[in-house]
Design an enzyme around this catalytic site. Structure first.
Site, short mmCIF file in Angstrom:
data_model
loop_
_atom_site.label_atom_id
_atom_site.label_comp_id
_atom_site.label_asym_id
_atom_site.label_seq_id
_atom_site.Cartn_x
_atom_site.Cartn_y
_atom_site.Cartn_z
CD GLU A 167 90.89 20.09 40.98
OE1 GLU A 167 90.71 20.35 39.79
OE2 GLU A 167 91.29 18.98 41.36
CE1 TYR A 169 89.18 23.66 47.69
CE2 TYR A 169 89.20 21.94 46.01
CZ TYR A 169 88.70 23.13 46.49
OH TYR A 169 87.72 23.81 45.81
NE ARG A 217 89.35 15.42 40.29
CZ ARG A 217 88.34 16.29 40.23
NH1 ARG A 217 87.33 16.16 41.08
NH2 ARG A 217 88.34 17.26 39.36
CG HIS A 255 90.35 26.00 42.96
ND1 HIS A 255 89.56 25.76 41.86
CD2 HIS A 255 89.90 25.16 43.92
CE1 HIS A 255 88.66 24.85 42.14
NE2 HIS A 255 88.85 24.46 43.39
CD GLN A 342 77.56 33.36 31.01
OE1 GLN A 342 77.88 33.09 29.86
NE2 GLN A 342 76.58 34.17 31.27
#
Length: 997
Positions: A167, A169, A217, A255, A342
């Protein structure tokens, strides 16, 4: 027992322990990690999922050291004391029969604090801070920190840890060449760049021993320029296995990647092929992830051999009983995740506690608890949209006798419109779920029946819930009744024909939906199998005919978003290919802000990008002049334009539908407003379902007969005086609160809003209330009448001698000094307030009014505004703050000129020199614009808002308060002058002054 999901429900032997099924509840940072009583709430949250049958749970990310925290005060695992707090979580999960791992996550350059670190000092495009590059010794210490965090997690009772290596990081930043420009042993070659994760795994395995689950991961598809190749991913996976990893979990995209990976536009199981590329190349279990939300999809992945386990995170927000229901053959009862983001990711990135649009109880298990019923009561619900369905089913489950009325032939309300939008097909699932719930909970459903107030009273209902939704609003534009004009319901619900050139008025969520709908060809037959309903959708719900949606066709999705699926390119990127677009669409809004700025924090960019890729022309700051045979006439950037369109589709807002309210109240019926009937500013399913659920959990016969807009904070329309809507009762001000925006109005309009003694006190009281009220996130200061403020009330000044009179001259001077300090403290209350303060200035802003507005964080004016100080008129010392505060904004020279010449400054000049941030054409535009800006600020996370306020204050000369203290002493002496008193008297009586000296 025979099951429809034999692969999903089969055990997984890890050697030293066995998982009861192949379901991993993926990691989500839910905000409880840092919340008060957060660990107790986490225990309830995770235990409920363990009871629901999950094979293995992974927590949200916990930092291994201070620099790795997501934000100051973020969750970390660095000491035994921190580890001990987690024991309540692990004990609760184990008592529920589950297993749980703690994710160790170092945010790297994604951290939101100034102490962030990374392999190299390269700022992330989504972060405001540049990181510090770790030294070689600091890298080695960070390896030890990971291992220490794992050992502490083990002591806290966790069954394992997941090391977050994807992701974008910190670990991912070391692996990728584009973010690792080091020249030591951790940079350069690929072997050097993967040294960091491999050392972490080896050292962790040494610390925790062999009988401890170690998940890694792994970013298997970066989706960014310069990302890893497929061969490199395989090389690292094999090395991780050799280093001691138990399970490899799949990570998809950074991201900062500009390709959606988990939103509802992404097809189900779209990324399972990525995991499959590692099958046969490692011997440890592989976990597929992202957009797996039904047991059928999960079973298909496992049965086809693409993975050994499936990770589902958000589906367990939606339904904690997911696995148990699947095992019991009750898949139709599962509350399916619709991937809207949301209430989950949008909340996370806004610093809020996570929840779920379709299940508001998620992460609120200890809060949203049904109260005991005093008696079983009959309740009528009018409207079977999301709000009405949520209330009806939850209330019936609780034991209330519920009858649901709707004029339509099917349940769903606005969801029946939304489900037709390409990319929102998952909404069918929510309606399927509510349909099942209505049957299971025994709600009496009466469709196709428009019920009236008299009929409800005649049937004996004492309580009625109005979930009647909205009525679309037509803007006041010349020619709005032209045949070219259609409402969004004409298009989406009634299927009226639309031409090839279209203008869409209104760029909120509905405007984007309509544009998306119009850009998918209605006259092209779907390719075989590409437009089928999602698995589990009942055919009776129907489908939009002839509209190809990339969310239902993986190949189409990958082509449109530029994903390369063969492993031939770094990061998995290729040029995007957009198919033929059947219409030319103009998406327009009056507001000057970015089009689509009000869309979801984590999905808005997806919707904007999707429309831009299809050539939609987005325009902001539009003035609509007229609609005629030629098309839509607009003005933008001061230029008149004609959009030669075939149709104009209006998506410009809506009003609450409350037509039954008054008649029911008149007959003594308790009326409750939820959903659009409560607030229709924007169609908001999250709020609607939450309101319905919360009302159902607390409704009882003790409720009063007045109308209740459930959960609403008292609010008032701008410019409307409505005592019952006052948030704070004051005599010289009105203070109202709506959507986290407090509006403070000076309302001595008949006195030119001159600041008398009461107003000075109440200004301080109002901003203290703003500061102390959690629901307030931003304040707007404005005024009623012709003027903003004519300054300090001279009558108040003339009364001052009597208040400070004393035989001792020294004591009199000290009394006056204290009075002036008190006035200055009122002004400082705006700066002291921890919420941003926006001033909206119209007409004259004189003397003390300037004192007031320069203490605001941002200032906006209408074109008729003007500023003057007028110190020269009353002896150059009356204003208590201007001469100190104003120079911090516009410079000492301008301040002195205004003070000592009495010159007026108009709004244009005030903007040019920086006194005001923006000038609006009219007072109406000023109020609308400032409240729009305030709403945008209020939508951000509380931490972000607080930081913005502190930065604005720090940017000032923070010696002002000390300076004012000295000025007060000087003023106290000068104000004893008889000549000054004479000047003030002359000013009040409009006569020539009589000076003694």
């Amino acid at each position: 027992m025979t099951t429809a999901y034999p692969h999903l429900l089969s055990p997984l032997d890890l050697g030293f322990t066995t998982l009861k099924n192949r379901v991993l509840m993926g990691s989500m940072h839910v905000g409880l990690e840092e919340a008060p009583n957060g660990f107790e709430r986490m225990a309830a949250f995770y235990a409920e999922r363990a009871r629901g049958g999950v094979g293995l749970i992974v927590t949200g990310g916990i930092a291994p050291n201070e620099q790795g925290r997501p934000m100051p005060g973020g969750a970390a695992m660095t000491t035994q004391a921190e580890a001990d707090k987690h024991k309540v979580v692990t004990e609760a999960v184990h008592a529920a029969g589950g297993k749980i791992c703690m994710q160790i996550l170092h945010f790297g350059r994604y951290a939101y604090h100034p102490e962030l670190v990374a392999p190299s000092s390269l700022k992330a495009p989504i972060s405001p801070f540049p990181p510090k590059a770790l030294t070689t010794e600091e890298v080695k210490q960070t390896v030890q920190d990971y291992a220490n965090a794992a050992a502490l997690a083990q002591s806290a009772g966790y069954d394992g840890v997941e090391i977050m290596g994807s992701e974008g990081y910190l670990i991912n930043e070391f692996i990728a060449a584009q973010t690792n420009q080091r020249d030591d042993e951790y940079g350069g070659s690929y072997e050097n760049r993967i040294r960091f994760p491999l050392e972490i795994v080896r050292r962790t395995r040494e610390r925790v021993g062999a009988n401890f689950i170690l998940i890694f991961r792994l970013s298997m598809l970066d989706l960014v320029e310069g990302g890893s190749t497929q061969e490199e991913v395989v090389q690292l996976a094999q090395a991780l296995e050799a280093a001691g990893v138990t399970i490899l979990n799949t990570g998809i995209g950074w991201h900062e990647a500009r390709i959606p990976t988990i939103a509802t536009k992404v097809p189900r199981a779209a990324w399972a092929w990525v995991t499959e590329q590692l099958k046969g190349k490692v011997g440890i279990p592989l976990v597929a992830t992202n957009r797996i939300n039904t047991p059928e999809v999960a079973e298909g992945i496992l049965a086809s051999g693409q993975a050994d386990m499936v990770s589902m995170a958000r589906p367990f927000l939606a339904d904690p009983e997911f696995v148990n229901k699947a095992a019991a053959g009750r898949a139709q009862d599962i509350n399916t995740c619709i991937a809207c983001n949301q209430a989950c990711l949008d909340h996370t990135f806004a610093g809020k506690i996570t929840s779920c649009l379709v299940n508001p109880r998620a992460c609120h298990e200890t809060i949203l608890v049904p109260l005991p019923l005093s008696k079983k009561e009959r309740v009528a619900v009018v409207g079977a949209g999301p709000a009405g369905l949520a209330f009806a089913t939850e209330a019936a489950q609780r034991g209330l006798d519920v009858t649901l009325f709707d004029a339509g032939a099917e349940i769903g309300g606005q969801f029946n419109v939304a489900k037709q939008i390409p990319g929102k097909e998952e909404f069918y699932e929510t309606l399927r779920y509510f349909g099942e719930r209505l049957k299971q909970t025994g709600v009496k459903v009466q469709l196709g029946q428009r019920v009236g107030a008299d009929e409800l009273v005649k049937q004996g209902f004492k309580q009625v819930v109005l979930a009647t939704g909205i009525t679309p609003r037509l803007p006041e534009i010349e020619g709005i009744a032209h045949p070219k004009v259609l409402g969004y319901l004409d298009v989406l619900r009634d299927k009226k024909p639309v031409g090839k050139k279209v203008a869409v008025i209104g760029a909120g969520g509905i405007g984007f939906d309509v544009s998306e709908y119009l850009l998918h060809a209605a006259d092209v037959a779907p390719s075989p199998g590409s437009a089928r309903p999602p698995e589990g959708v009942q055919p009776s719900l129907g489908r939009p005919s002839g509209r190809l949606s990339a969310s239902l066709d993986k190949a189409k999705f990958f082509a449109e978003w530029g994903v390369e699926t063969t492993g031939a390119t770094r990061g998995g990127l290729q040029a995007a290919h957009i198919p033929h677009v059947p219409r030319q669409v103009h998406l327009l809004q009056r507001k000057s802000s970015k089009v689509g700025e009000g869309l979801g924090k984590t999905t808005g960019w997806i919707h904007r990008t999707g429309l831009k890729n299809r050539g939609v022309h987005m325009l902001a700051g539009i003035t609509y002049r007229k609609i005629d045979d030629a098309g839509l006439h607009i003005t933008v950037d001061g230029q008149d334009k004609l959009l030669e369109v075939d149709n104009v589709v209006v998506c410009a807002g809506q009003d609450p539908n409350r037509e039954l309210q008054a008649a029911l109240q008149a007959q003594g019926v308790a009326v409750h407003l939820i959903g659009g009937a409560d607030k229709a500013a924007e169609l908001d399913a999250k709020r609607a379902i939450k309101q319905g659920t919360e009302l159902a959990l607390r409704l009882d016969s003790s409720d009063t007969t007045k109308t209740l807009a459930f959960g609403a904070i008292p609010a008032s329309v701008i410019g409307q005086k409505d005592a019952k809507n006052q948030a704070l009762e004051l005599s010289t001000l009105s203070v109202t609160l709506e959507n986290h925006v407090a509006t403070v109005r000076l309302n001595r309009a008949d006195k030119a809003n001159a600041m008398n003694a009461a107003m000075w006190q109440e200004i301080r009281q109002a901003f203290a209330w703003v500061d102390q009220t959690p629901a307030v996130r931003v304040a707007v200061l404005q005024a009623e009448g012709k003027l903003f403020c004519s300054g300090i009330d001279l009558a108040m000044m003339m009364q001052m001698p009597a208040q400070i009179a004393d035989d001792c001259e020294g004591r009199q001077r000290e009394k006056l000094r204290r009075v002036i300090l008190e006035l200055q403290d009122t002004l400082s209350s705006l700066e002291r307030c921890r919420k941003p303060v926006l001033a909206a200035i119209h007409g004259a802003c004189i003397g003390g009014g300037v004192d007031l507005v320069v203490c605001a964080d941002m200032r906006y004016a209408s074109s008729d505004a003007h500023f003057s100080i007028k110190e020269i008129d009353i002896g150059m010392v009356a204003d208590v703050g201007t001469l100190q505060r104003l120079p911090k904004l516009v410079g000492q020279g301008i301040t002195r000129e205004l003070a000592y010449t009495g010159r007026k400054m108009d709004a244009a000049e005030a903007q040019r020199i920086g006194l005001v941030n923006r000038v609006f054409d009219s007072r109406e535009a000023l109020y609308a614009g400032v409240h729009e800006i305030a709403a945008q600020i209020a939508a951000k996370s509380p931490l972000s808002i607080r930081g913005s306020k502190e930065m604005l204050n720090y940017a000032r000369d923070h010696s002002v308060a000390d300076g004012l203290n000295y000025v007060a002493t000087w003023n106290a002496a000068m104000l004893q002058s008889d000549d000054l008193m004479a000047a003030m008297m002359a000013g009040m009586s409009k006569q020539a002054p009589q000076f003694k000296d």
